[in-house]
Design an enzyme around this catalytic site. Structure first.
Site, short mmCIF file in Angstrom:
data_model
loop_
_atom_site.label_atom_id
_atom_site.label_comp_id
_atom_site.label_asym_id
_atom_site.label_seq_id
_atom_site.Cartn_x
_atom_site.Cartn_y
_atom_site.Cartn_z
N LYS A 151 1.85 -3.33 6.69
CA LYS A 151 2.46 -3.69 5.57
C LYS A 151 4.21 -3.00 5.16
O LYS A 151 4.45 -4.01 4.33
CB LYS A 151 1.37 -2.28 4.67
CG LYS A 151 0.14 -2.48 4.23
CD LYS A 151 -0.11 -3.84 3.48
CE LYS A 151 -1.97 -4.41 3.43
NZ LYS A 151 -1.95 -5.96 2.69
N TYR A 191 -2.17 -0.33 10.60
CA TYR A 191 -2.26 -0.67 9.54
C TYR A 191 -1.16 -1.13 8.63
O TYR A 191 -0.61 -2.33 8.03
CB TYR A 191 -3.47 -0.15 9.25
CG TYR A 191 -4.28 -0.96 7.20
CD1 TYR A 191 -4.11 -1.99 7.10
CD2 TYR A 191 -3.64 0.21 6.71
CE1 TYR A 191 -4.47 -2.14 5.50
CE2 TYR A 191 -3.42 0.34 5.30
CZ TYR A 191 -3.92 -1.21 4.31
OH TYR A 191 -3.93 -1.45 3.42
N SER A 201 0.82 -0.80 0.01
CA SER A 201 -0.07 -0.17 -0.23
C SER A 201 0.75 1.58 -0.23
O SER A 201 1.62 1.26 0.77
CB SER A 201 -0.71 -0.01 0.88
OG SER A 201 -1.29 0.97 1.71
C1 UD1 Z 1 -6.54 4.17 3.86
C2 UD1 Z 1 -4.27 4.13 3.09
C3 UD1 Z 1 -4.75 3.09 2.42
C4 UD1 Z 1 -5.67 1.69 2.79
C5 UD1 Z 1 -7.01 2.41 3.08
C6 UD1 Z 1 -7.96 0.81 2.90
C7 UD1 Z 1 -3.21 6.24 4.68
C8 UD1 Z 1 -3.04 6.55 4.51
N1 UD1 Z 1 -3.98 5.36 3.52
O1 UD1 Z 1 -6.77 5.07 2.51
O2 UD1 Z 1 -3.08 2.62 2.57
O3 UD1 Z 1 -4.91 0.76 1.65
O4 UD1 Z 1 -7.05 3.03 3.68
O5 UD1 Z 1 -9.09 1.61 3.32
O6 UD1 Z 1 -3.41 4.74 5.55
N2 UD1 Z 1 -12.76 10.99 3.49
C9 UD1 Z 1 -14.31 11.91 4.16
N3 UD1 Z 1 -14.59 11.60 4.53
C10 UD1 Z 1 -15.06 10.25 5.01
C11 UD1 Z 1 -14.23 9.22 4.47
C12 UD1 Z 1 -13.09 9.75 3.75
O7 UD1 Z 1 -13.58 13.28 3.97
O8 UD1 Z 1 -16.29 9.66 4.59
C13 UD1 Z 1 -11.47 11.22 3.00
C14 UD1 Z 1 -10.08 10.76 3.30
O9 UD1 Z 1 -10.40 11.75 4.56
C15 UD1 Z 1 -9.20 10.17 2.37
C16 UD1 Z 1 -9.90 10.37 1.28
O10 UD1 Z 1 -11.54 10.40 1.63
O11 UD1 Z 1 -8.47 12.09 2.68
C17 UD1 Z 1 -9.81 9.17 0.97
O12 UD1 Z 1 -10.05 8.31 2.35
P1 UD1 Z 1 -10.10 6.53 2.24
O13 UD1 Z 1 -10.65 5.93 1.58
O14 UD1 Z 1 -10.43 5.98 3.88
O15 UD1 Z 1 -8.29 5.59 1.85
P2 UD1 Z 1 -7.49 6.62 2.26
O16 UD1 Z 1 -7.37 6.78 3.92
O17 UD1 Z 1 -7.00 7.32 1.19
#
Ligand code: UD1
Length: 339
Positions: free
Chosen positions: A154, A150, A125
């Site tokens: 990795k 998590y 990841s």
């Molecule tokens: C995270 C992990 C990634 C992992 C993945 C698996 C990190 C940096 N990244 O990705 O390695 O493979 O989870 O699940 O640890 N967001 C919102 N509102 C929400 C949900 C998300 O604003 O309700 C935003 C988050 O702040 C982020 C983006 O959307 O900026 C993507 O979030 P998400 O889909 O959870 O993925 P990551 O956190 O990037």
């Protein structure tokens, strides 16, 4: 040519099973269904027109894994997806994450060694980069402390693979694929992301909000040092990501790898902000999304996206699906789920 796919009933695993089968391989699924549904097997049958062999076992169970290798015979390689993946949950239950994610890799490597299987593609990841100093990140960008257990699993798994491959009695050849953010679903809408309970990830939360299952999306912070203040990620369509595995497997089987462990970023090479994702979703689907800005989420990296050059030049892998089409496919899947 049989390829064992651990976690093959999961989100990325199931899409990879389809691409493997369509590329002429015989995928064999191993899954304990702890975070996936048996209905995925129906979806695979509908897409492929035939059943896919599936062994319902836990990858931490060495005896059961041995039996699968023996029963199947002639397994040429393994793609190891099986792992827990919820960042927040890993903070609450770190031991479960270390036990499951690290433990299952150790067991798998032991069993592969005993069974004489030498090709491994491992699901890593972009989380291994932590908060990077420079963007985009290349495979040579130094890894930083992970923001969650998590992420640490990795990093540890990557280290374990390197040490195992470097051992004197080694026969293992590995490709580590560092995924950016997979989204969307197969065009048939027969398989896709199936989050249990409230989704943690952005896109299933968006589609569930648009479908009326969730009241509104909270965007986690708009005061980051990014163009519009919201986090930037590299969103890759899950079928594109699945195809990277086919290229990796083929490279291993052909013994074209230049090193016993090779690492590739698998992303589009483009960063998009959370607000851009929301706007693009609205444009692609005609749905108006109810959202508001909330506080930052602990552990979020402000911005990360891939330098995808190495995967293009060495693996011959390039993504083809736009953010808009990826989000449209996620919505199509959500509508299919509703039915
Ligand atoms: C995270 C992990 C990634 C992992 C993945 C698996 C990190 C940096 N990244 O990705 O390695 O493979 O989870 O699940 O640890 N967001 C919102 N509102 C929400 C949900 C998300 O604003 O309700 C935003 C988050 O702040 C982020 C983006 O959307 O900026 C993507 O979030 P998400 O889909 O959870 O993925 P990551 O956190 O990037």
């Amino acid at each position: 040519m049989k390829i064992l796919v651990t976690g093959g009933a999961g989100y990325i695993g199931s899409h990879t099973v389809v691409e493997l089968a369509q590329a002429g391989y015989e995928p064999v699924i191993v899954d304990n269904f702890s975070n996936s549904a048996t209905s995925v097997l129906d979806g695979l049958r509908a897409i492929l027109g035939h059943d896919v062999t599936c062994h319902r076992i836990d990858c931490g169970n060495a005896e059961a894994l041995h039996q699968v290798f023996k029963a199947e015979g002639n397994i040429q390689g393994v793609i190891h997806f099986a792992a827990f993946k919820a960042v927040g949950e890993s903070v609450q239950k770190p031991l479960a994450y270390f036990d499951n994610n690290v433990g299952s890799l150790l067991t798998l490597l032991e069993v592969m060694k005993d069974e004489g299987v030498t090709n491994l593609v491992f699901s890593s990841s972009c989380t291994v980069y932590g908060i990077p100093d420079q963007l985009p990140v290349t495979e040579a960008t130094p890894t930083k402390p992970a923001s969650s257990p998590y992420g640490r699993t990795k990093q540890m798994c990557e280290d374990i693979v390197h040490d195992t491959s470097g051992a004197a009695d080694n026969t293992l050849h590995t490709i580590l694929l560092r995924y950016f953010n997979p989204i969307g679903a197969h065009e048939s809408a027969r398989i896709g992301e199936l989050p249990l309970g409230t989704p943690n990830n952005l896109v299933p939360f968006i589609t569930q909000t648009a479908a009326g299952i969730r009241e509104k999306l909270t965007i986690f912070g708009n005061d980051y040092d990014t163009p519009d203040g919201t986090n930037v990620r590299d969103y890759i369509h899950v079928v594109d990501l699945a195809k990277a595995h086919i290229a990796a497997v083929q490279r291993l089987l052909d013994r074209r790898a230049s090193d016993i462990v090779e690492t590739f970023n698998v992303g589009t090479g483009h960063g998009n902000s959370v607000l851009e994702v929301v706007k693009t979703f609205e444009e692609a689907t005609g749905q108006k999304l109810n959202y508001s800005i909330g506080p930052r989420r602990v552990g979020d990296v402000p911005a990360i996206y891939a330098d995808a050059t190495k995967a293009a030049e060495v693996l011959g892998f390039k993504t083809t699906t736009s953010l808009r089409d990826s989000l449209a496919s996620a919505w199509k899947w959500q509508l299919a789920l509703g039915k």
